[in-house]
Design an enzyme around this catalytic site. Structure first.
Site, PDB file in Angstrom:
ATOM      1  N   GLU A   1       1.781  -0.255  -4.952  1.00 40.22           N
ATOM      2  CA  GLU A   1       0.804   0.755  -5.375  1.00 40.22           C
ATOM      3  C   GLU A   1       1.568   2.072  -5.440  1.00 40.22           C
ATOM      4  O   GLU A   1       1.883   2.675  -4.414  1.00 40.22           O
ATOM      5  CB  GLU A   1      -0.326   0.856  -4.344  1.00 40.22           C
ATOM      6  CG  GLU A   1      -1.391   1.860  -4.774  1.00 40.22           C
ATOM      7  CD  GLU A   1      -2.083   2.588  -3.642  1.00 40.22           C
ATOM      8  OE1 GLU A   1      -3.170   3.114  -3.852  1.00 40.22           O
ATOM      9  OE2 GLU A   1      -1.515   2.661  -2.524  1.00 40.22           O
TER      10      GLU A   1
ATOM     11  N   ASP B   1       0.835  -1.195   0.000  1.00 40.73           N
ATOM     12  CA  ASP B   1       0.000   0.000   0.000  1.00 40.73           C
ATOM     13  C   ASP B   1       0.878   1.256   0.000  1.00 40.73           C
ATOM     14  O   ASP B   1       1.893   1.310   0.710  1.00 40.73           O
ATOM     15  CB  ASP B   1      -0.859  -0.037   1.281  1.00 40.73           C
ATOM     16  CG  ASP B   1      -1.934   1.026   1.306  1.00 40.73           C
ATOM     17  OD1 ASP B   1      -2.833   0.978   0.467  1.00 40.73           O
ATOM     18  OD2 ASP B   1      -1.869   1.911   2.191  1.00 40.73           O
TER      19      ASP B   1
HETATM   20  C1  NOJ Z   1      -4.436   2.958  -0.831  1.00 41.23           C
HETATM   21  C2  NOJ Z   1      -5.582   2.018  -0.627  1.00 41.23           C
HETATM   22  O1  NOJ Z   1      -5.830   1.320  -1.819  1.00 41.23           O
HETATM   23  C3  NOJ Z   1      -6.740   2.869  -0.168  1.00 41.23           C
HETATM   24  O2  NOJ Z   1      -7.950   2.157  -0.171  1.00 41.23           O
HETATM   25  C4  NOJ Z   1      -6.404   3.415   1.194  1.00 41.23           C
HETATM   26  O3  NOJ Z   1      -7.426   4.292   1.614  1.00 41.23           O
HETATM   27  C5  NOJ Z   1      -5.087   4.177   1.172  1.00 41.23           C
HETATM   28  N1  NOJ Z   1      -4.061   3.506   0.441  1.00 41.23           N
HETATM   29  C6  NOJ Z   1      -4.570   4.398   2.570  1.00 41.23           C
HETATM   30  O4  NOJ Z   1      -4.107   3.189   3.114  1.00 41.23           O
END
Ligand code: NOJ
Length: 516
Positions: A261, A203
């Site tokens: 990500e 993440d």
């Molecule tokens: C990216 C995640 O995909 C999202 O859903 C989340 O709110 C944020 N990161 C914070 O962790």
């Protein structure tokens, strides 16, 4: 050098755990629910799952606020349920990858609770980013950073200090300059790897490292990224050391992988995360950010392919996830939106590299309009309903004619399901050769078994305005896309699959076809 690995051209399927299948009737999806639907995933033909966070959490951001990353939240089941799911998925030849969230914890994590109880300057506070405010009494936040969910990225605590949260106030950012933070992530990675997981989705993998002195951002750069303006919140060079640490741990486990990500669209910056001692994969979000137009899509594909060309890692394609609008809605909604989403599925699945699907896209689901009172996303609360992400998170329709369509035995699902989904259930689509589900199944099967999908390079054909066609050098598959308003003649070849029926041998508007 080309890396031959199981994820090289795998099709991953993102399970948004809350919304996939509910086994215990609380209206929220869970691990046993996923286990009960493994047969479906096998039929769909995906190679691997990405499970969104199912760890202990007060659920302020639906699990991305983690109170204990090494335990399962009772809402989702138990560690025993996880082990069963993993074993059973593996028996069916499906790999399982899980989310890790190294940028922040929950404010209910034991570390943050002790930080709150401790004094400014204490070792407990040093695991997070606490600072004194500015102004005569420290009444202003330490800098001008805003949270990705809207509003200031700082919250003041009773003794007057402020702590940083790039997301919700319930998600305090960790201080990666503190070695305890890295040691704890290492423990978490090992915990899940030793249980047998095949990899991780990391993440906010462009977060974590913060620049010395926490300089102000350009206030015009107020989104999660990418941005043209100076934004020291993301993509700091220090982040690469963290990825090297993660990679060292993964390398101890044969065949383990990680995808980041990373909301960074500059190809040169993005490719840094994919150096041989960092991540195996990095989501390329260009397709998500591109409207349904052949020229724009071609540019997005060509630019994305420069990343693998630089570092030799597979391209990583995605059209949707739980943070963005469903592609059917992005492309205009209604029947046109569905046609276009089907066309883009063929484009994506024709490309070399790894593909990530988001649960429900294979059913052609669109965004669900929710009443403000039904919205649960913290971003909807701080940034306004139009920024809410619930629209793409509504539970999946499995069977039957009425909500909750076999998702749960409880009619009160955590987000309400629309009655109009009666025609889109898995049950309705599975036997219908023309359904979106059947299109995905056929496309995934062909991609997996047909030799035409070989080769990493694309060759582009000349094509009429609003259209493109590329050929995979190596295998020879041709993919044609028509985003214009009229039917076009196809390049020569035998049609393997098309996203809508050909009209007099031509490819209609809003459609794509595969040929050999
Ligand atoms: C990216 C995640 O995909 C999202 O859903 C989340 O709110 C944020 N990161 C914070 O962790």
């Amino acid at each position: 050098m080309r890396q031959e690995a199981w994820w090289q051209d795998a099709v991953f399927y993102q399970v948004y755990v809350r919304s996939f299948a509910d086994s215990d009737g609380d209206g929220v999806g869970d691990l046993e629910g996923i286990h009960s639907r493994l047969g479906y995933l096998e039929l769909l033909g995906v190679d691997a799952l990405w499970l969104t966070p199912f760890y202990r959490s007060p659920m302020a951001d639906h699990g991305y606020d983690i109170a204990d990353p090494r335990d399962v939240d009772p809402m989702f089941g138990t560690l025993g349920d996880f082990d069963v799911l993993l074993t059973e998925a593996h028996k069916r030849g499906i790999k399982v990858t899980v989310d890790v969230v190294p940028n922040h914890t929950s404010n209910q994590h034991a570390w943050f609770k002790s930080a709150m109880a401790a004094a400014p300057g204490s070792p407990e506070r040093d695991r997070y980013i606490f600072r004194d405010g500015v102004g005569p009494t420290g009444e202003d936040p330490p800098n001008n950073w805003v949270s990705a969910f809207g509003g200031p990225a700082w919250t003041r605590v009773p003794d007057g200090q402020w702590y940083l949260h790039l997301f919700a106030p319930q998600q305090p950012d960790l201080n990666w300059a503190n070695p305890e933070v890295a040691a704890d992530l290492e423990r978490t990675l090992r915990f899940w790897l030793e249980r047998g997981v095949d990899g991780f989705r990391i993440d906010v993998a462009h977060g974590m490292a913060k620049p010395p002195g926490l300089p102000d951002m350009d206030p015009r750069a107020d989104a999660l990224g990418p941005s043209h303006y100076y934004d020291p919140r993301w993509d700091n060079d220090g982040v690469h050391e963290i990825h090297q640490m993660i990679r060292k741990v993964l390398d101890e486990f044969p065949d383990a992988m990680a995808v980041g990500e990373i909301w960074v669209t500059d190809e040169e910056r993005l490719s840094r995360y994919l150096r041989p001692d960092e991540l195996h994969l990095a989501f390329n979000f260009r397709l998500v950010l591109t409207h349904f137009d052949a020229d724009a899509m071609r540019t997005a594909i060509e630019r994305s392919l420069t990343v693998p060309a630089k570092v030799g890692a597979p391209a990583t394609w995605t059209l949707g996830n739980h943070d963005v609008w469903r592609q059917v809605s992005r492309y205009g909604g209604g029947e046109t939106g569905v046609r276009r989403a089907r066309a883009m599925a063929l484009v994506e699945l024709a490309l070399p590299g790894t593909v990530y699907l988001y649960n429900g896209e294979e059913l052609g689901l669109a965004n669900v309009e929710l009443a403000p009172a039904d919205m649960a996303d913290p971003r909807a609360k701080t940034s306004g309903a139009e920024f809410g992400r619930d629209v793409s998170r509504v539970p999946l329709p499995w069977e039957g004619d009425l909500p909750p369509f076999g998702f749960s035995r409880n009619p009160r699902t955590w987000l309400p399901m629309p009655a109009e989904w009666a025609g889109l259930t898995v049950e309705k689509q599975i036997e219908d050769a023309d359904s979106t589900l059947s299109l995905y199944r056929q496309a995934i099967e062909l991609r997996k078994t047909h030799p035409a999908f070989g080769g990493d390079e694309l060759e582009w054909y000349g094509a009429p305005a609003g259209c493109f066609a590329f050929r995979r050098r190596g295998g020879g598959l041709v993919c044609a896309l028509n985003t214009s308003a009229s039917p076009i003649a196809l390049p020569p070849g035998e049609v393997l699959l098309s996203s809508s029926p050909l009209v007099d041998g031509k490819l209609p508007a809003d459609s794509a076809a595969w040929l050999i």
